[in-house]
Design a protein around this motif. Structure first.
Motif, PDB file in Angstrom:
ATOM      1  N   PRO A 160      40.710 -23.492 -20.937  1.00 25.45           N
ATOM      2  CA  PRO A 160      41.357 -23.247 -19.631  1.00 25.45           C
ATOM      3  C   PRO A 160      41.104 -21.864 -19.063  1.00 25.45           C
ATOM      4  O   PRO A 160      41.337 -21.622 -17.877  1.00 25.45           O
ATOM      5  N   GLY A 161      40.600 -20.943 -19.921  1.00 26.11           N
ATOM      6  CA  GLY A 161      40.400 -19.582 -19.461  1.00 26.11           C
ATOM      7  C   GLY A 161      41.729 -18.839 -19.418  1.00 26.11           C
ATOM      8  O   GLY A 161      42.622 -19.121 -20.221  1.00 26.11           O
ATOM      9  N   PRO A 162      41.944 -17.898 -18.510  1.00 23.03           N
ATOM     10  CA  PRO A 162      41.061 -17.634 -17.369  1.00 23.03           C
ATOM     11  C   PRO A 162      39.861 -16.775 -17.736  1.00 23.03           C
ATOM     12  O   PRO A 162      39.902 -16.000 -18.671  1.00 23.03           O
ATOM     13  N   PHE A 163      38.811 -16.977 -16.976  1.00 21.29           N
ATOM     14  CA  PHE A 163      37.630 -16.151 -17.064  1.00 21.29           C
ATOM     15  C   PHE A 163      37.682 -15.184 -15.879  1.00 21.29           C
ATOM     16  O   PHE A 163      37.741 -15.620 -14.737  1.00 21.29           O
ATOM     17  N   ASN A 164      37.681 -13.902 -16.184  1.00 20.87           N
ATOM     18  CA  ASN A 164      37.659 -12.869 -15.140  1.00 20.87           C
ATOM     19  C   ASN A 164      36.356 -12.115 -15.290  1.00 20.87           C
ATOM     20  O   ASN A 164      36.136 -11.465 -16.317  1.00 20.87           O
ATOM     21  N   VAL A 165      35.472 -12.239 -14.298  1.00 25.50           N
ATOM     22  CA  VAL A 165      34.159 -11.623 -14.406  1.00 25.50           C
ATOM     23  C   VAL A 165      33.879 -10.790 -13.170  1.00 25.50           C
ATOM     24  O   VAL A 165      34.379 -11.076 -12.081  1.00 25.50           O
ATOM     25  N   PRO A 166      33.053  -9.748 -13.304  1.00 24.79           N
ATOM     26  CA  PRO A 166      32.701  -8.945 -12.126  1.00 24.79           C
ATOM     27  C   PRO A 166      31.658  -9.665 -11.284  1.00 24.79           C
ATOM     28  O   PRO A 166      30.904 -10.522 -11.776  1.00 24.79           O
ATOM     29  N   GLU A 167      31.628  -9.319 -10.036  1.00 28.12           N
ATOM     30  CA  GLU A 167      30.592  -9.844  -9.136  1.00 28.12           C
ATOM     31  C   GLU A 167      29.222  -9.611  -9.736  1.00 28.12           C
ATOM     32  O   GLU A 167      28.949  -8.550 -10.305  1.00 28.12           O
ATOM     33  N   GLY A 168      28.356 -10.605  -9.605  1.00 26.91           N
ATOM     34  CA  GLY A 168      26.995 -10.464 -10.102  1.00 26.91           C
ATOM     35  C   GLY A 168      26.818 -10.894 -11.546  1.00 26.91           C
ATOM     36  O   GLY A 168      25.683 -11.030 -12.014  1.00 26.91           O
ATOM     37  N   ALA A 169      27.914 -11.127 -12.230  1.00 22.63           N
ATOM     38  CA  ALA A 169      27.815 -11.519 -13.640  1.00 22.63           C
ATOM     39  C   ALA A 169      27.382 -12.978 -13.770  1.00 22.63           C
ATOM     40  O   ALA A 169      27.461 -13.762 -12.824  1.00 22.63           O
ATOM     41  N   THR A 170      26.936 -13.304 -14.963  1.00 26.01           N
ATOM     42  CA  THR A 170      26.640 -14.692 -15.314  1.00 26.01           C
ATOM     43  C   THR A 170      27.766 -15.202 -16.208  1.00 26.01           C
ATOM     44  O   THR A 170      28.195 -14.500 -17.131  1.00 26.01           O
ATOM     45  N   VAL A 171      28.253 -16.389 -15.921  1.00 24.80           N
ATOM     46  CA  VAL A 171      29.350 -16.951 -16.700  1.00 24.80           C
ATOM     47  C   VAL A 171      29.025 -18.409 -17.031  1.00 24.80           C
ATOM     48  O   VAL A 171      28.363 -19.094 -16.254  1.00 24.80           O
ATOM     49  N   ALA A 172      29.450 -18.821 -18.206  1.00 25.25           N
ATOM     50  CA  ALA A 172      29.174 -20.189 -18.649  1.00 25.25           C
ATOM     51  C   ALA A 172      30.451 -20.861 -19.128  1.00 25.25           C
ATOM     52  O   ALA A 172      31.277 -20.233 -19.798  1.00 25.25           O
ATOM     53  N   PHE A 173      30.596 -22.130 -18.760  1.00 20.72           N
ATOM     54  CA  PHE A 173      31.723 -22.933 -19.211  1.00 20.72           C
ATOM     55  C   PHE A 173      31.188 -24.109 -20.017  1.00 20.72           C
ATOM     56  O   PHE A 173      30.172 -24.695 -19.666  1.00 20.72           O
ATOM     57  N   ASN A 174      31.912 -24.454 -21.050  1.00 21.48           N
ATOM     58  CA  ASN A 174      31.573 -25.633 -21.832  1.00 21.48           C
ATOM     59  C   ASN A 174      32.682 -26.654 -21.763  1.00 21.48           C
ATOM     60  O   ASN A 174      33.848 -26.323 -21.521  1.00 21.48           O
ATOM     61  N   CYS A 175      32.313 -27.869 -22.021  1.00 24.28           N
ATOM     62  CA  CYS A 175      33.262 -28.969 -21.990  1.00 24.28           C
ATOM     63  C   CYS A 175      32.805 -29.960 -23.050  1.00 24.28           C
ATOM     64  O   CYS A 175      31.619 -30.284 -23.112  1.00 24.28           O
ATOM     65  N   THR A 176      33.712 -30.417 -23.885  1.00 28.90           N
ATOM     66  CA  THR A 176      33.353 -31.416 -24.889  1.00 28.90           C
ATOM     67  C   THR A 176      34.020 -32.738 -24.568  1.00 28.90           C
ATOM     68  O   THR A 176      35.105 -32.772 -23.980  1.00 28.90           O
ATOM     69  N   TYR A 177      33.365 -33.814 -24.934  1.00 29.87           N
ATOM     70  CA  TYR A 177      33.930 -35.141 -24.711  1.00 29.87           C
ATOM     71  C   TYR A 177      33.913 -35.914 -26.016  1.00 29.87           C
ATOM     72  O   TYR A 177      33.070 -35.678 -26.880  1.00 29.87           O
ATOM     73  N   SER A 178      34.865 -36.837 -26.145  1.00 28.17           N
ATOM     74  CA  SER A 178      35.065 -37.473 -27.447  1.00 28.17           C
ATOM     75  C   SER A 178      34.342 -38.806 -27.607  1.00 28.17           C
ATOM     76  O   SER A 178      34.052 -39.222 -28.730  1.00 28.17           O
ATOM     77  N   SER A 185      25.648 -33.370 -29.368  1.00 27.51           N
ATOM     78  CA  SER A 185      26.843 -32.596 -29.678  1.00 27.51           C
ATOM     79  C   SER A 185      28.010 -32.944 -28.764  1.00 27.51           C
ATOM     80  O   SER A 185      29.099 -32.385 -28.905  1.00 27.51           O
ATOM     81  N   GLN A 186      27.761 -33.808 -27.809  1.00 25.95           N
ATOM     82  CA  GLN A 186      28.796 -34.300 -26.892  1.00 25.95           C
ATOM     83  C   GLN A 186      29.451 -33.159 -26.129  1.00 25.95           C
ATOM     84  O   GLN A 186      30.695 -33.008 -26.143  1.00 25.95           O
ATOM     85  N   TYR A 187      28.619 -32.371 -25.490  1.00 22.23           N
ATOM     86  CA  TYR A 187      29.196 -31.377 -24.595  1.00 22.23           C
ATOM     87  C   TYR A 187      28.318 -31.205 -23.372  1.00 22.23           C
ATOM     88  O   TYR A 187      27.127 -31.511 -23.381  1.00 22.23           O
ATOM     89  N   ILE A 188      28.957 -30.731 -22.310  1.00 19.24           N
ATOM     90  CA  ILE A 188      28.230 -30.358 -21.109  1.00 19.24           C
ATOM     91  C   ILE A 188      28.576 -28.914 -20.772  1.00 19.24           C
ATOM     92  O   ILE A 188      29.621 -28.401 -21.201  1.00 19.24           O
ATOM     93  N   SER A 189      27.695 -28.281 -20.050  1.00 19.33           N
ATOM     94  CA  SER A 189      27.909 -26.882 -19.719  1.00 19.33           C
ATOM     95  C   SER A 189      27.599 -26.630 -18.254  1.00 19.33           C
ATOM     96  O   SER A 189      26.872 -27.390 -17.607  1.00 19.33           O
ATOM     97  N   LEU A 190      28.196 -25.574 -17.758  1.00 24.49           N
ATOM     98  CA  LEU A 190      27.938 -25.119 -16.401  1.00 24.49           C
ATOM     99  C   LEU A 190      27.691 -23.617 -16.459  1.00 24.49           C
ATOM    100  O   LEU A 190      28.515 -22.872 -16.993  1.00 24.49           O
ATOM    101  N   LEU A 191      26.562 -23.218 -15.930  1.00 27.21           N
ATOM    102  CA  LEU A 191      26.202 -21.807 -15.893  1.00 27.21           C
ATOM    103  C   LEU A 191      26.182 -21.350 -14.440  1.00 27.21           C
ATOM    104  O   LEU A 191      25.564 -21.995 -13.594  1.00 27.21           O
TER     105      LEU A 191
END
Lengths: 114, 109
Positions: free
Chosen positions: B8-26, B68-74
């Motif tokens: 759930p985060g939160p993810f706090n990142v500065p402008e210009g940064a790269t951030v990645a989220f993962n999600c797993t499914y069963s 591995s049953q996951y998806i990601s968003l970069l």
């Protein structure tokens, strides 16, 4: 193309009262969903219609919730009687039959039960 | 066990940064995968579908790992306007969709 329409946008009721929500999907979308989204959580499916038939209502609390889509277009979701834990945003979504499976959401109805 | 799980985060990142989220499914029988974006007090909106070969849309890249049953968003070069909650969605069949709880992103100037 007009989006999914919902009304009302906001509703405040007391517990044990009844409430109804209305949804008009995107024209031509055969599949319609009602979701409940509690603050801080993802949407949870309540019921899915394909045209005017129910496809999945396994997570609908049938003792108090009901929904219909009589003519395969508009849909209504009713809660009777409401409980405090029903406070949530009720989202309606629609999509075309078959793939792609992207859903389009309406603005939601924010329900507060006091 | 939840069908879809997200940090759930939160993810706090500065402008210009790269951030990645993962999600797993069963459920290994899951067929289609999506990322939706939800702004505060707004409805979810489709950000992108996730294809087996991975796909990119501007600064956004989505990937699927079936083994591995996951998806990601970069998200590259984060903008202030990227601040939102990102919902992972898994379609089990044509009828069943499961949403994650969402990952909150705040991009800081």
């Amino acid at each position: 193309e007009a989006g999914v329409a919902q009304s009302p946008r906001y509703k405040i009721i007391e517990k044990r009262q009844s409430v109804a929500f209305w949804c008009n999907p995107i024209s031509g979308h055969a599949t319609l969903y009602w979701y409940q989204q509690i603050l801080g959580q993802g949407p949870k499916l309540l019921i899915q219609f394909q045209n005017n038939g129910v496809v999945d209502d396994s997570q609908l609390p049938k003792d108090r919730f009901s929904a219909e889509r009589l003519k395969g277009v508009d849909s209504t979701l009713k809660i009777q009687p409401a409980k405090l834990e029903d406070s949530a945003v009720y989202l309606c979504a629609s999509r075309r039959a078959g793939s792609p499976y992207e859903q389009y959401f309406g603005p939601g109805t924010r329900l507060t039960v006091t | 066990r939840k069908e879809v799980e997200q940090d759930p985060g939160p993810f706090n990142v500065p402008e210009g940064a790269t951030v990645a989220f993962n999600c797993t499914y069963s459920n290994s029988a899951s067929q289609s995968f999506f990322w939706y974006r939800q702004d505060c007090r707004k409805e979810p909106k489709l950000l992108m579908s996730v294809y087996s070969s991975g796909n990119e849309d501007g600064r956004f890249t989505a990937q699927l790992n079936r083994a591995s049953q996951y998806i990601s968003l970069l998200i590259r070069d984060s903008k202030l306007s990227d601040s939102a909650t990102y919902l992972c969605v898994v379609n089990l069949s044509g009828n069943q969709f499961y949403f994650g709880t969402g990952t909150s992103l705040t991009v800081i100037p």
